[in-house]
Scaffold this motif. Structure first.
Motif, PDB file in Angstrom:
ATOM      1  N   ALA B 313       0.833  -1.196   0.000  1.00  8.46           N
ATOM      2  CA  ALA B 313       0.000   0.000   0.000  1.00  8.46           C
ATOM      3  C   ALA B 313       0.868   1.245   0.000  1.00  8.46           C
ATOM      4  O   ALA B 313       0.597   2.222  -0.719  1.00  8.46           O
ATOM      5  N   ASN B 314       1.943   1.215   0.776  1.00 10.33           N
ATOM      6  CA  ASN B 314       2.856   2.353   0.831  1.00 10.33           C
ATOM      7  C   ASN B 314       3.500   2.624  -0.510  1.00 10.33           C
ATOM      8  O   ASN B 314       3.676   3.763  -0.909  1.00 10.33           O
ATOM      9  N   ALA B 315       3.884   1.528  -1.208  1.00  8.24           N
ATOM     10  CA  ALA B 315       4.555   1.682  -2.491  1.00  8.24           C
ATOM     11  C   ALA B 315       3.653   2.446  -3.447  1.00  8.24           C
ATOM     12  O   ALA B 315       4.113   3.287  -4.206  1.00  8.24           O
ATOM     13  N   PHE B 316       2.342   2.150  -3.375  1.00  2.00           N
ATOM     14  CA  PHE B 316       1.425   2.834  -4.286  1.00  2.00           C
ATOM     15  C   PHE B 316       1.333   4.309  -3.975  1.00  2.00           C
ATOM     16  O   PHE B 316       1.373   5.139  -4.858  1.00  2.00           O
ATOM     17  N   THR B 317       1.186   4.623  -2.691  1.00  2.00           N
ATOM     18  CA  THR B 317       0.983   6.030  -2.358  1.00  2.00           C
ATOM     19  C   THR B 317       2.270   6.837  -2.453  1.00  2.00           C
ATOM     20  O   THR B 317       2.247   7.978  -2.864  1.00  2.00           O
ATOM     21  N   GLN B 318       3.389   6.195  -2.064  1.00  2.00           N
ATOM     22  CA  GLN B 318       4.639   6.959  -2.026  1.00  2.00           C
ATOM     23  C   GLN B 318       5.064   7.454  -3.392  1.00  2.00           C
ATOM     24  O   GLN B 318       5.579   8.550  -3.534  1.00  2.00           O
ATOM     25  N   ASN B 319       4.884   6.605  -4.433  1.00  3.89           N
ATOM     26  CA  ASN B 319       5.365   6.981  -5.749  1.00  3.89           C
ATOM     27  C   ASN B 319       4.291   7.681  -6.561  1.00  3.89           C
ATOM     28  O   ASN B 319       4.495   8.006  -7.706  1.00  3.89           O
ATOM     29  N   ALA B 496       5.261   3.648 -12.341  1.00  8.96           N
ATOM     30  CA  ALA B 496       6.169   4.096 -13.392  1.00  8.96           C
ATOM     31  C   ALA B 496       6.343   2.923 -14.346  1.00  8.96           C
ATOM     32  O   ALA B 496       6.984   1.945 -14.008  1.00  8.96           O
ATOM     33  N   GLY B 497       5.742   3.012 -15.539  1.00  6.63           N
ATOM     34  CA  GLY B 497       5.656   1.819 -16.375  1.00  6.63           C
ATOM     35  C   GLY B 497       6.303   1.940 -17.738  1.00  6.63           C
ATOM     36  O   GLY B 497       6.051   1.121 -18.615  1.00  6.63           O
ATOM     37  N   ASN B 498       7.155   2.945 -17.933  1.00  4.31           N
ATOM     38  CA  ASN B 498       7.826   3.090 -19.231  1.00  4.31           C
ATOM     39  C   ASN B 498       9.001   2.112 -19.284  1.00  4.31           C
ATOM     40  O   ASN B 498      10.020   2.301 -18.645  1.00  4.31           O
ATOM     41  N   THR B 499       8.849   1.068 -20.101  1.00  3.07           N
ATOM     42  CA  THR B 499       9.888   0.030 -20.121  1.00  3.07           C
ATOM     43  C   THR B 499      11.013   0.347 -21.104  1.00  3.07           C
ATOM     44  O   THR B 499      11.901  -0.458 -21.288  1.00  3.07           O
ATOM     45  N   TYR B 664       9.897   2.217  -6.141  1.00  7.51           N
ATOM     46  CA  TYR B 664      10.725   2.049  -4.967  1.00  7.51           C
ATOM     47  C   TYR B 664       9.862   1.620  -3.782  1.00  7.51           C
ATOM     48  O   TYR B 664       8.814   2.200  -3.537  1.00  7.51           O
ATOM     49  N   LEU B 665      10.305   0.608  -3.059  1.00  7.43           N
ATOM     50  CA  LEU B 665       9.503   0.093  -1.956  1.00  7.43           C
ATOM     51  C   LEU B 665      10.270   0.257  -0.659  1.00  7.43           C
ATOM     52  O   LEU B 665      11.333  -0.320  -0.476  1.00  7.43           O
TER      53      LEU B 665
END
Lengths: 303, 703
Positions: B313-319, B496-499, B664-665
């Motif tokens: 959940a943190n990973a989603f909100t933080q980034n 962030a999904g630009n591969t 980033y997690l």
């Protein structure tokens, strides 16, 4: 894991014996100054003996006002160093209460109990623990040894709680086990031992700390006659060879006949006292039987 | 009469019942509180998407509750068995007095009912209080204003709680009555005299088993790390089985190993009560190792689910802030390989290209079509920039090979020879930069830039730039304009999904270059909260319904739209969802574990009274016995926790790797907070057990 071969055992035994004797020599003579002999009570004092236990007019009262039971009613006696004494009495005579008071498991209502010159009736809880640990050895009817520990560990426990170094523990356990002929059973757990073996383990644990006084409460109560005899002979040996002072509570005349002196208690009071002297065990036994039947007869008269 | 007896018994043995009652209370109250979450909809003003999340959450909790009820049922049956065992002698007395077994059972039935009803009532009352608190937590998580004092009560949750716990109590009752009817009078009378027969195992075997258990656990760790949780294949299954068997063996052999290890140091073994404590542990392990293993695995589940969930959940909100710099993004992916901008729609493809003529008419400019369809466009949108990405005919693997980059053998590395590498023109790239307030870049006619922000793949491009500064693309050799990787966001999204995109000079792209996708990033004319509702309704009015790559579907001028606010709402919803579930499961598991350990230790203390009594008689100081009790209980509480913690660290390590594709997690903080909260609760149970045991052991002791 505690395997010892015969040779090692022997040398350990000798070391232990020497050490035991050394330690016994080191026990300081107990001062009797300030102690008063209660008048009117005959007390046997062997020449040169030191009173290890001195009971002075002790009383134990149960219950409250209006419903009072006097379990002990002014008992005074001495046990000297190296003595082997039995306390006899019928059920309800107060002998177990007396033992509980001497062992500081119970408190007296009045009077004083001196063990090795120290009054234990006004010790605090922590000092009582230390007193039981350092000055007393216990042997109970139901062989109170811990079922989770091996025989060896049960004996060693009495020393580990005194923080004795482990090398000395090993020597002393080997020595005392040899005395009591339980060397072969040391590795076993209590459930693997017979009743007699358990009692001898309990005796080993009681004696290994070189206590001032060994208290035995009906030690043969749960044993068959053969085991009882063996245990009593062991006590005799401990008394003679290791100079242990033993106070045994029993209602068994046969067990009492092994001791040097028998104190009879009735209704919380000392009724009489027998001294074995030079008599054979058989003769002493007959005299004990006489007193016991007299006590029984007196009771019958009352009834 | 029997009821009176039962009442007296419960009141008398309140200390015994205490921990049972408190745990029941926790169970009931948490069960009600979480099951009442759905009813918050009635009180709080949720948005449409928040309502969906609450419904999803309610559904998940509904399902989880079955699992929770099974765990609690197990605990309650276990606990009452302990309480019955404690009172064998009392039952023996009743039977001796001539009370029939049926009547004794009746006393037990009354007692179970009494404790059950009391804990249900008090637990529900507490649960209603907690659910008010949860209301405010939800409001905070969803950033909903709470103005007035609100009250929420869920009739359904109450009925559900009563039914679930009613069933549990009924099962407990059946168990209790059954176990009483099986007792023999002689065993009941002698209950406190009879010692559990001590089955001994050889100590060397324990040492061997201990080493084997460590090896098994180690292998399981290795397999799990190697597998990386990417696929649930046989490797994962093997790892799971190995860790379970390993843990079981570990606890089976632990006490023997400890005993053997300490025995080899005689100085330590023959000190104070050390040997007594070790023998105590070893004598009980036969009956406890299975439950200890279960406790340890449950703790592992509790820690991992709570930590992993919170971290996710943190990973989603933080980034989120970094990934939602554009106010909104409209985009489309081309349905075929051969779509270009020549105005000629690919042939023989059915109706998939029905949109093409219009796009060609508008010169493939999304904005032109959008503005025509939405007249008030300019009042909502201040700035917009389109970006077309083109097929280069290369795969990412080709690029890696050109730069002699060694690709990791993970799921991303393995898919690289399938993934096509796309390119965009520098002028469109610069338009995006202007939108974000960044300086434009100049590539001249023979330079290129690499652009990627997908965490797990960035290293490929970074190593490429470090090793090589030329790239063969579109039959031209370009040199790197910069050897740092461009990482600005390419769209608004939750991750962030630009591969990977190559930015090339404009002249390399012409109208025949096949398209891959088109993206329009835009900025609102005002505050997001003010503009977005109007913008969205205008957009959906002009282009209704969802779209997909299928015949006759709307592809032009956009297929999908994402807005920054949607992402924020989703993220907060997801945070709430995960946090609630993790806390619900974690809390129940933890309380159950702690309660089982506590009850086990209390029952052991009861069995040990005579042993400690003996220790006091031979003159062991109270301080020493207290310490022995402490050590014994501490070992029981500590080892399952330590093992669970080790398992969790390894599992979380793997989870972090999986989750880190979302950016980033930071696992340290949620881990610390979870562990902190857990430890406090666990410690409370531990201390309660210690003090209760100590009192129990001192109670009967000598003067």
């Amino acid at each position: 894991m505690y395997e010892l071969n015969a040779l090692e055992a022997k040398s350990l035994f000798q070391k232990g014996k020497k050490m035991t004797e050394m330690l016994i020599d080191k026990i300081e003579p107990v001062t009797t100054a300030g102690l008063q002999q209660t008048p009117g009570i005959e007390t046997y004092v062997p020449a040169g003996g030191q009173p290890v236990l001195h009971c002075e007019n002790i009383e134990k009262v149960y219950g409250s006002r209006g419903n009072i039971t006097r379990a002990l009613d002014g008992i005074s006696f001495n046990v000297n160093k190296g003595e082997y004494v039995a306390i006899m009495g019928a059920s309800g005579s107060g002998k177990t209460t007396l033992l509980n008071c001497i062992s500081s498991i119970d408190r007296v209502t009045s009077g004083h109990i001196y063990v090795a010159g120290r009054d234990i009736t006004n010790l605090r809880s922590k000092q009582l623990s230390q007193f039981r640990r350092d000055d007393l050895g216990f042997i109970f009817q139901d062989s109170n040894i811990l079922d989770t520990l091996t025989a060896y560990e049960n004996i060693a426990l009495a020393l580990t709680i005194k923080k004795v170094p482990h090398r000395e523990i090993e020597m002393r356990v080997a020595a005392v086990a040899e005395h009591l002929s339980i060397t072969d059973t040391l590795k076993k757990f209590p459930y693997q031992l017979s009743g007699g073996q358990k009692q001898r383990v309990a005796a080993a644990r009681a004696i290994i700390t070189n206590p001032s006084l060994v208290l035995a409460d009906e030690p043969t109560g749960a044993l068959d006659s053969k085991s009882a005899k063996m245990l009593l002979e062991s006590f005799d040996m401990l008394n003679k060879n290791l100079l242990a002072t033993i106070l045994m509570v029993t209602h068994d005349s046969f067990a009492a006949s092994y001791t040097k002196r028998v104190i009879f208690i009735q209704d919380g009071k000392i009724f009489t006292e027998l001294v074995r002297g030079d008599q054979s065990r058989k003769e002493f036994f007959n005299r004990i039987i006489e007193v016991v039947s007299f006590l029984g007869g007196e009771n019958n008269d009352v009834l | 009469m029997y009821f009176k007896l039962a009442l007296g018994n419960v009141r008398k043995s309140f200390r015994d019942y205490g921990i049972y009652f408190i745990t029941l209370l926790f169970g009931v109250c948490v069960f009600y509180a979480f099951n009442s979450i759905a009813s918050q909809q009635a009180v709080l003003q949720f948005s449409e998407s928040q309502n969906r999340i609450i419904e999803l959450l309610a559904g998940l909790i509904d399902g989880t509750s079955v699992f929770i009820a099974i765990i609690l049922g197990f605990l309650i049956v276990y606990a009452s068995r302990y309480l019955i065992r404690r009172r064998k002698k009392e039952f023996g007395t009743y039977l001796t007095l001539g009370m029939p077994v049926g009547k004794v059972s009746r006393i037990v039935v009354y007692e179970t009912l009494l404790v059950g009803v009391a804990s249900l009532l008090v637990g529900l009352a507490l649960g209603i209080a907690i659910s008010q608190a949860l209301l405010y937590v939800t409001a905070a998580l969803f950033t909903i204003q709470v103005d007035a004092l609100m009250f929420v009560f869920s009739y359904e949750a109450m009925i559900k709680t009563i039914i679930y716990f009613g069933v549990i109590f009924f099962i407990t009752l059946v168990f209790n009555v059954f176990s009483i009817s099986r007792y023999k009078l002689i065993d009941l009378i002698n209950a406190d005299r009879k010692n559990e027969s001590i089955k001994l195992r050889s100590l060397p075997l324990s040492v061997v088993l201990f080493i084997i258990s460590l090896a098994l656990i180690g292998t399981a760790y290795y397999l799990l790390i190697d597998n990386g949780l990417v696929t649930f294949d046989s490797q994962f299954a093997t790892s799971t089985v190995l860790v379970c068997v390993g843990t079981l063996l570990f606890f089976y052999s632990l006490s023997g190993f400890l005993l053997r290890a300490v025995q080899s140091n005689r100085k330590l073994y023959f000190r104070g009560l050390n040997m007594f404590v070790l023998r105590q542990l070893n004598s009980k392990i036969n009956t406890t190792f299975i439950s200890i293993t279960l406790v340890s695995m449950a703790l592992f589940l509790a820690i991992t689910s709570t930590c992993g969930g919170t971290a996710l959940a943190n990973a989603f909100t933080q980034n989120l802030a970094a990934n939602t710099q554009y106010d909104a993004t409209l985009s489309l992916t081309l349905p075929g390989q051969n779509v270009d901008r020549t105005g000629q729609a690919p042939k023989d493809e059915g109706n998939r290209y029905s949109w093409y003529p219009q796009a060609a008419a508008d010169n493939f400019d999304m904005l032109t079509t959008l503005k025509r369809s939405i007249p008030e466009w300019d009042t909502y949108v201040s700035n917009a920039a389109q970006m077309n990405s083109y097929q280069t005919g290369m795969t990412m693997k080709d690029l890696a090979d050109q730069g002699q980059v060694t690709v990791k053998d993970d799921i991303y590395g393995q898919s690289m020879d399938q993934a096509s590498l796309n390119a965009i023109t520098v002028s469109e790239f610069n338009k995006q930069r202007t939108l974000l307030g960044l300086e434009p870049v100049d590539l001249g006619s023979d330079k290129f830039l690499l652009w990627c922000n997908f965490e797990e793949i960035k290293y490929v491009y970074e190593q490429f730039l470090a090793k090589s500064n030329t790239l063969n693309i579109f039959d031209t050799t370009l040199t790197a304009a910069s050897n740092t990787l461009e990482t600005m966001p390419d769209r608004t999204s939750s991750i962030a999904g630009n591969t990977g995109i190559v930015v090339v000079p404009d002249h390399l792209i012409n109208e025949k270059t096949p398209l891959a996708s088109m993206t329009l990033n835009l900025m609102y004319s005002g505050e997001r909260a003010d503009v977005e509702p109007k913008f969205e309704s205008a957009l959906y009015a002009a282009f209704p319904g969802p779209s997909s790559i299928s015949d006759n579907a709307r592809i032009w001028p956009f297929m999908t739209s994402t807005t920054a606010m949607q992402m924020e709402e989703q993220a907060s919803g997801l945070t709430a969802l995960i946090a609630y579930l993790a806390v619900y499961i974690g809390f129940i598991l933890l309380v159950t574990c702690a309660a089982i350990l506590a009850l086990q230790q209390l029952s052991e203390a009861a069995d040990n009274v005579s042993r400690y009594h003996l220790l006091e008689e031979i003159g062991v100081e109270r301080k020493m016995t207290s310490k022995a009790v402490l050590v014994q209980i501490a070992i029981y509480f500590l080892f399952p926790l330590i093992v669970a913690f080790c398992h969790s660290l390894v599992a979380l390590n793997v989870v972090v790797k999986v989750v880190s594709m979302y950016g980033y997690l930071d696992i340290a903080l949620p881990l610390l907070m979870t562990v902190g909260a857990f430890l406090v609760l666990y410690l409370a149970y531990f201390l309660f057990t210690f003090f209760a045991s100590r009192t129990m052991l001192n109670q009967k002791a000598v003067v």
